[in-house]
Design an enzyme around this catalytic site. Structure first.
Site, PDB file in Angstrom:
ATOM      1  CB  CYS A   1      -0.950   0.068   0.937  1.00 30.72           C
ATOM      2  SG  CYS A   1      -2.233   1.013   0.972  1.00 30.72           S
TER       3      CYS A   1
ATOM      4  CG  HIS B   1      -4.153  -3.686   2.509  1.00 39.06           C
ATOM      5  ND1 HIS B   1      -3.210  -2.986   3.228  1.00 39.06           N
ATOM      6  CD2 HIS B   1      -4.840  -2.276   1.904  1.00 39.06           C
ATOM      7  CE1 HIS B   1      -3.116  -1.952   3.387  1.00 39.06           C
ATOM      8  NE2 HIS B   1      -3.999  -1.501   2.361  1.00 39.06           N
TER       9      HIS B   1
ATOM     10  CD  GLU C   1      -2.181  -6.545   4.598  1.00 38.72           C
ATOM     11  OE1 GLU C   1      -1.876  -6.809   3.510  1.00 38.72           O
ATOM     12  OE2 GLU C   1      -2.406  -5.014   4.888  1.00 38.72           O
TER      13      GLU C   1
END
Lengths: 251, 197
Positions: free
Chosen positions: B77, B175, B177
């Site tokens: 990001c 992202h 994650e």
């Protein structure tokens, strides 16, 4: 193409899910972590946890829950309820929350929006607005919609955007709990008025209501609780129907 | 495998640490130069505003260290955006690893872009097992322009670079994650990249 988001909302009290949830055979339907994981597996795009009994005393319990959800869940989630300070938000984000939602506290002290946006970035600041249409005019309400204010919905929406909100979660008190559809007229107006994403909330009862809010209501995301929790609308089925109606979804 | 997540005060690093934990890897959070240099793999996260994040990097001297790293580095990001030449956000000079500028989306689309969008034109081992048009979760108001270093593209207003690669430096705008199983696969792929350290 950016897809429309389906967002189940879980009410939390003392770190546990409160509203009955029985969409799958869960060993512990009161465990927010188990539920969150289930929803992630079933195709939810993100989750909202609303602490409905937030007090200073049980703040630690909620933080502990947030930490456990963040450990286990691989989709984004928002935490709301009783958040009124930069320190509290800092603690929530450090526990792994992706976004926080503020509501009454932002109305009482609008500078909070600026402070949060500056410190943590707009992307994690959701401003929830509860409003009720009275004689054709939408007014912001506080404390879960129980306390009316003189503030007009569209003025307030403009202001929260200007102050740095990254997203607006709009709940129509006229529609909430009715299962008769979202407040699409107001939602569409909001979407045209501000340039940040709008999450529609209040009124979801069937698949058509979701189709309507993404088309007529121009919503970017739709939030619902009971229709998901009681399995009335399975998320995957909902998304397939949305796709058939040319609404972009992650499937 | 020693994995370090650079902890310089910008953003939600807990989620990244947890994502690796789900893959069985205990990542170390650190802003210590020696510890970062000694890692097998480095994650360069970032959420928030570019100029203040860059300031924090400068204060810890990491702006000088990161471009010299030899092991695989993954910017996520804002981390990825800071690895570019320049960002319109706060008129910020970047680390200059990726030869590309970061611009703001116009008001013809909602800003930030928030939600799930697809990645296409995948070109790297980072995307091993990831299908074209896989969905990733994104939250951002600024984007890296399409360029020679693009290894993934995403469309929002225009087609932009949603992942970049230069030598041992990887950057992703999305992202991983928070991007469900496909995101976890990308993190797993990163862990499996050859280490040159």
């Amino acid at each position: 193409m950016l897809t429309k988001r389906i967002v189940p909302c879980l009410d939390i009290k003392n770190g546990r899910t409160v509203k009955g949830v029985n969409f799958v055979n869960l060993i512990d339907a009161g465990d927010p972590v188990v539920l969150a994981k289930q929803y992630a597996d079933l195709g939810a795009d993100e989750l909202v946890f609303l602490d409905i009994a937030a007090t200073l005393e049980n703040r630690g319990t909620t933080l502990d829950m947030v930490l456990k959800v963040a450990e286990q869940v691989n989709i984004p989630f928002t935490v709301g309820g009783g958040i009124s300070s930069v320190e509290h938000v800092d603690a929530l984000l450090k526990c792994g929350a992706d976004k926080v939602s503020i509501n009454s506290s932002a109305v009482k002290r609008p500078d909070l929006i600026n402070e949060l946006a500056e410190k943590f970035g707009s992307q994690c600041v959701v401003v929830a607005i509860d409003a009720k249409q009275i004689d054709g005019e939408w007014f912001v309400h506080l404390a879960g919609g129980t306390i009316p204010t003189e503030i007009k919905l569209f003025d307030w929406a403009k202001e929260v955007e200007k102050r740095g909100a990254g997203e607006i979660l709009f709940t129509s008190m006229n529609h909430d709990g009715t299962k008769a559809g979202f407040a699409n007229e107001a939602l569409a107006k909001l979407s045209e008025l501000v340039n940040i994403p709008i999450i529609a909330s209040g009124g979801a009862g069937n698949v058509q209501h979701f189709i309507d809010t993404f088309t007529l209501g121009k919503s970017d995301a739709a939030l619902a609780a009971s229709v998901f929790h009681f399995g009335e609308i399975p998320i995957l089925e909902l998304k397939q129907k949305l796709k058939e109606n040319n609404i972009p979804v992650r499937i | 495998m020693k994995l370090v997540i650079i902890d310089y005060g910008a953003g939600n690093i807990k989620s990244i640490q947890f994502a690796f934990k789900r893959l069985g890897i205990d990542a170390v959070l650190s802003n210590n130069v020696d510890e970062i240099k000694a890692a097998d793999k480095v994650i360069f996260p970032g959420v928030g505003e570019a100029s203040s994040a860059m300031k924090m990097l400068q204060e810890s001297g990491l702006d000088k260290v990161i471009p010299t790293l030899k092991q695989p580095v993954l910017g996520i990001c804002l981390g990825m955006q800071l690895m570019c030449n320049h960002s319109e956000e706060g008129n910020t000079k970047g680390l200059g690893i990726f030869n590309v500028d970061v611009k703001k989306f116009s008001n013809s689309v909602k800003v930030p872009q928030m939600g799930w969008n697809v990645i296409t034109d995948l070109k790297s081992d980072l995307f091993k097992g990831i299908k074209n048009k896989e969905f990733m979760y994104l939250v951002h108001s600024f984007y890296a322009e399409n360029c020679d270093e693009s290894i993934a593209k995403t469309g929002y207003e225009i087609e932009y670079a949603s992942a970049l690669l230069k030598d041992n430096f990887y950057g992703v705008q999305f992202h991983p994650e928070k991007s469900s199983l496909a995101g976890e696969q990308i993190l797993k792929n990163f862990l499996e990249l050859k280490t040159n350290n």
